[in-house]
Design a protein around this motif. Structure first.
Motif, PDB file in Angstrom:
ATOM      1  N   ASP A 198       0.738  -1.225  -0.005  1.00 50.85           N
ATOM      2  CA  ASP A 198      -0.093   0.096  -0.067  1.00 50.85           C
ATOM      3  C   ASP A 198       0.988   1.438   0.051  1.00 50.85           C
ATOM      4  O   ASP A 198       0.769   2.095   1.091  1.00 50.85           O
ATOM      5  CB  ASP A 198      -1.117  -0.001   1.304  1.00 50.85           C
ATOM      6  N   THR A 199       1.790   1.376  -0.977  1.00 49.51           N
ATOM      7  CA  THR A 199       2.690   2.521  -1.174  1.00 49.51           C
ATOM      8  C   THR A 199       3.153   2.531  -2.504  1.00 49.51           C
ATOM      9  O   THR A 199       3.239   1.570  -3.144  1.00 49.51           O
ATOM     10  CB  THR A 199       3.788   2.761  -0.024  1.00 49.51           C
ATOM     11  N   TYR A 200       3.773   3.896  -2.984  1.00 52.12           N
ATOM     12  CA  TYR A 200       4.054   3.942  -4.291  1.00 52.12           C
ATOM     13  C   TYR A 200       5.435   4.722  -4.266  1.00 52.12           C
ATOM     14  O   TYR A 200       5.832   5.275  -5.280  1.00 52.12           O
ATOM     15  CB  TYR A 200       3.194   4.754  -5.117  1.00 52.12           C
ATOM     16  N   PRO A 205      11.775  -3.016  -2.315  1.00 52.14           N
ATOM     17  CA  PRO A 205      11.397  -3.087  -0.686  1.00 52.14           C
ATOM     18  C   PRO A 205      11.841  -2.440   0.220  1.00 52.14           C
ATOM     19  O   PRO A 205      13.236  -2.057  -0.003  1.00 52.14           O
ATOM     20  CB  PRO A 205      11.310  -4.638  -0.458  1.00 52.14           C
ATOM     21  N   TYR A 206      11.500  -2.192   1.280  1.00 56.48           N
ATOM     22  CA  TYR A 206      12.023  -1.465   2.508  1.00 56.48           C
ATOM     23  C   TYR A 206      11.347  -1.963   3.736  1.00 56.48           C
ATOM     24  O   TYR A 206      10.101  -2.448   3.873  1.00 56.48           O
ATOM     25  CB  TYR A 206      12.025  -0.027   2.441  1.00 56.48           C
ATOM     26  N   TRP A 207      12.173  -1.863   5.068  1.00 56.68           N
ATOM     27  CA  TRP A 207      11.743  -2.315   6.194  1.00 56.68           C
ATOM     28  C   TRP A 207      11.004  -0.842   6.888  1.00 56.68           C
ATOM     29  O   TRP A 207      11.708   0.083   6.608  1.00 56.68           O
ATOM     30  CB  TRP A 207      12.652  -2.979   7.104  1.00 56.68           C
ATOM     31  N   THR A 208       9.922  -1.187   7.492  1.00 57.95           N
ATOM     32  CA  THR A 208       9.551  -0.029   8.674  1.00 57.95           C
ATOM     33  C   THR A 208       9.033  -0.580   9.745  1.00 57.95           C
ATOM     34  O   THR A 208       9.103  -1.796  10.025  1.00 57.95           O
ATOM     35  CB  THR A 208       8.158   0.537   7.986  1.00 57.95           C
ATOM     36  N   ARG A 209       8.785   0.103  10.787  1.00 54.27           N
ATOM     37  CA  ARG A 209       8.414  -0.313  12.167  1.00 54.27           C
ATOM     38  C   ARG A 209       7.051   0.125  12.454  1.00 54.27           C
ATOM     39  O   ARG A 209       6.663   1.161  12.219  1.00 54.27           O
ATOM     40  CB  ARG A 209       9.584   0.305  12.974  1.00 54.27           C
ATOM     41  N   HIS A 215       8.229  -4.497   9.717  1.00 55.57           N
ATOM     42  CA  HIS A 215       7.345  -5.039   8.737  1.00 55.57           C
ATOM     43  C   HIS A 215       7.937  -4.769   7.295  1.00 55.57           C
ATOM     44  O   HIS A 215       8.230  -3.508   7.122  1.00 55.57           O
ATOM     45  CB  HIS A 215       5.752  -4.183   8.995  1.00 55.57           C
ATOM     46  N   LEU A 216       7.767  -5.517   6.553  1.00 59.77           N
ATOM     47  CA  LEU A 216       8.347  -5.225   5.025  1.00 59.77           C
ATOM     48  C   LEU A 216       7.129  -4.770   4.062  1.00 59.77           C
ATOM     49  O   LEU A 216       6.246  -4.942   4.241  1.00 59.77           O
ATOM     50  CB  LEU A 216       8.658  -6.603   4.492  1.00 59.77           C
ATOM     51  N   VAL A 217       7.773  -3.747   3.315  1.00 57.97           N
ATOM     52  CA  VAL A 217       6.988  -2.829   2.465  1.00 57.97           C
ATOM     53  C   VAL A 217       7.275  -3.297   1.005  1.00 57.97           C
ATOM     54  O   VAL A 217       8.522  -3.089   0.874  1.00 57.97           O
ATOM     55  CB  VAL A 217       6.857  -1.476   2.630  1.00 57.97           C
ATOM     56  N   VAL A 218       6.609  -3.888  -0.106  1.00 59.87           N
ATOM     57  CA  VAL A 218       6.874  -4.037  -1.351  1.00 59.87           C
ATOM     58  C   VAL A 218       6.323  -3.060  -1.891  1.00 59.87           C
ATOM     59  O   VAL A 218       4.991  -3.382  -2.430  1.00 59.87           O
ATOM     60  CB  VAL A 218       6.794  -5.636  -1.779  1.00 59.87           C
TER      61      VAL A 218
END
Length: 327
Positions: A198-200, A205-209, A215-218
């Motif tokens: 849910d991001t552009y 990919p990157y990790w967030t907290r 939590h991984l964001v693709v």
């Protein structure tokens, strides 16, 4: 004249719901990753399978959904033209796309609205047989920002149960229609997702907290996306889709550094399932397959491949990451 430093540097306002903005990201030095078969570019084809779950009078919504081929709208009653365009995607378009994927022998990710798979179970059977990924795209194709937090929590829960029933596997990824400020918190709270999209905001990919958990964001993209065929700022012909996809891949392969990146292609069966548009897609896939440094991958495989090379902060291995996400 002295200038106020806040004019140049302003933080987000405390107390505003939702995640904090990150305008820096990896900066000048992204991590150097490689994908399957040591590829530099991972192409991720997404099929947004929504047909039959969209807003309609027929399903009691009191409104007709959009993303129609022509700028006409029927108010206060069923719009059979719009309904039939969506039906084209599930009756004909999806099977044309499957033929293209089968011929090219590539895996894809479905952003699957659960009700759409319920209403056409043959599609769920086919994608499962092919080994495609079914990521959660909502219980219905509904705007999550229109829901309360409890309503959204319930929609995520119902989507998981439904997709697991129709495909045989629970979704590992999540991407809803117009996320809310609560979406990522709820995805992490649920505990069974490896990533969300849910991001552009990135090519990697990157990790967030979130709530003291990694939590991984693709990220996804709306650039090489067939919705632009029917939106005002979009493609006038299949050739423009092909040219945009080709230019995207060419630049990612030769982006001025050694960093491997991902390329997202967004499809909708009611749009790219039409013959001319499907032809442009097939030609691009054939073009991309000419290169040894390009791999077609499912989104879940991009997530696991990235996490193996760029572990979450303070996590020693991908196994620990996955155990944590599912605890």
């Amino acid at each position: 004249m002295a200038l106020n430093p806040q004019f140049f540097r302003q933080a987000d306002v405390d107390g505003i719901p939702g995640p904090a903005r990150d305008l820096v990201g990896y900066g000048e030095h992204p991590p150097v990753v490689r994908w399957h078969n040591d590829a530099k570019v991972a192409i991720q084809v997404v099929v947004n399978y929504e047909e039959g779950s969209e807003k309609t009078f027929a399903m009691g919504d009191g409104v007709n959904d959009g993303m129609y081929e022509l700028p006409f709208a029927v108010d206060d009653q069923r719009d059979l033209a719009v309904e039939s365009m969506y039906e084209y995607g599930s009756r004909a378009g999806i099977w044309r796309l499957f033929r293209i994927f089968d011929h090219a022998a590539i895996p894809v990710t479905f952003f699957a609205a659960a009700v759409a798979l319920e209403r056409n179970p043959d599609v769920a059977t086919k994608l499962a047989r092919r080994g495609d990924e079914a990521a959660g795209h909502g219980y219905r194709w509904s705007n999550h920002y229109e829901m309360t937090k409890d309503e959204e929590r319930e929609a995520i829960k119902r989507a998981i149960a439904s997709i697991e029933h129709t495909t045989g596997n629970r979704p590992s990824g999540w991407y809803c229609r117009e996320m809310s400020v609560n979406t990522r918190d709820l995805v992490v709270e649920e505990g069974g997702f490896l990533y969300d999209s849910d991001t552009y905001n990135e090519d990697l990919p990157y990790w967030t907290r979130v709530a003291d958990r990694n939590h991984l964001v693709v990220p996804y993209s709306l650039v090489v996306n067939d919705a632009r065929y029917i939106l005002g700022t979009g493609y006038g012909s299949p050739e423009q889709f092909f040219e945009t996809a080709k230019a995207t891949l060419d630049r990612l392969r030769n982006d001025g550094d050694d960093v491997g990146r991902m390329m997202s292609i967004g499809l909708h069966p009611r749009i790219s399932g039409n013959p001319a548009r499907a032809d442009a897609l097939a030609r691009f896939i054939a073009y991309a397959q000419e290169f040894d440094d390009v791999a077609f991958m499912r989104r879940v495989d991009i997530a696991t491949c990235f996490a193996a090379q760029v572990p979450a902060p303070n996590d020693a291995s991908l196994d620990e990451v996955e155990r944590g996400l599912r605890s």
